[in-house]
Design a protein around this motif. Structure first.
Motif: not given
Length: 210
Positions: A51-80
């Motif tokens: 809870p309350g953790s974060a990564f620094a802003a970064h670019t995914h040059d090779g792309g990223e895909e993810y599936l949320v397994l539990d909790g709520v994942f967040q970024d500038e585009t919304g809550d997931f």
């Protein structure tokens, strides 16, 4: 770093038998399923955010895909929340974080460089659904009933991540959050051991790796 880096061979990781490894970001830990590279890597990983953790802003040059397994994942585009499947294509950037905490299955640097497709899909309540498909890969949610036998050809390789229930490959049991990767040409021969079984599957993408 090389973990399960020979894509011509079967690979398996059982969640309860693998260790959490600290990441460079405070409060963020990982279980590495496969990996080629150091901190910037072609990787498949289970990532746990406190809870309350974060990564620094970064670019995914090779792309990223993810599936949320539990909790709520967040970024500038919304809550997931749990069950969301997200694809951030090459050259996209964000600052991932979570207030309540979250666990995700994430794959990095595995996109076609020309792919610019964004996906934001809720998967809870969907038993069998294609989340993404193009000329070299298909990503699906599937549900297999009690006692079912899954027999399929596998020309392009397949990854299976268990969300609910358990299946057997031979005598090896795969339960919640276990991961199995079968190389191109090795058929699927699975049997539901504790159903229904709900899985995330990615197929066809491994032929370019062998």
């Amino acid at each position: 770093m090389r973990i399960n880096a020979d894509f011509s061979r079967r690979a398996a990781v059982h969640f309860d038998q693998s260790e959490w490894v600290p990441s460079p970001a405070a409060g963020v830990e990982r279980k590495m399923l496969d990996r080629i590279g150091a901190e910037v890597a072609r990787a498949t990983t289970i990532v746990r955010f406190a809870p309350g953790s974060a990564f620094a802003a970064h670019t995914h040059d090779g792309g990223e895909e993810y599936l949320v397994l539990d909790g709520v994942f967040q970024d500038e585009t919304g809550d997931f929340p749990e069950g969301f499947y997200v694809r951030n294509p090459p050259k996209s950037s964000h600052r991932p974080a979570t207030e309540p905490g979250a666990t995700i299955l994430v794959k990095l640097h595995q996109f076609d460089p020309a792919d610019r497709t964004e996906v934001r899909r809720a998967t809870l309540g969907h038993d069998n659904e294609t989340l993404f498909v193009d000329t070299h890969e298909e990503v699906r949610i599937e549900t297999w009933s009690e006692g079912a036998a899954i027999e399929r050809e596998n020309p392009g390789g397949t990854e299976i991540f268990v969300l609910e229930g358990a299946f057997l490959e031979g005598s090896e049991r795969f339960g919640k959050w276990d991961w199995l990767r079968l190389p191109p040409g090795q058929p699927l021969s699975l049997r539901v051991a504790d159903g229904p079984v709900r899985v995330w599957m990615k197929s066809g993408h491994l032929s370019q790796m062998v």
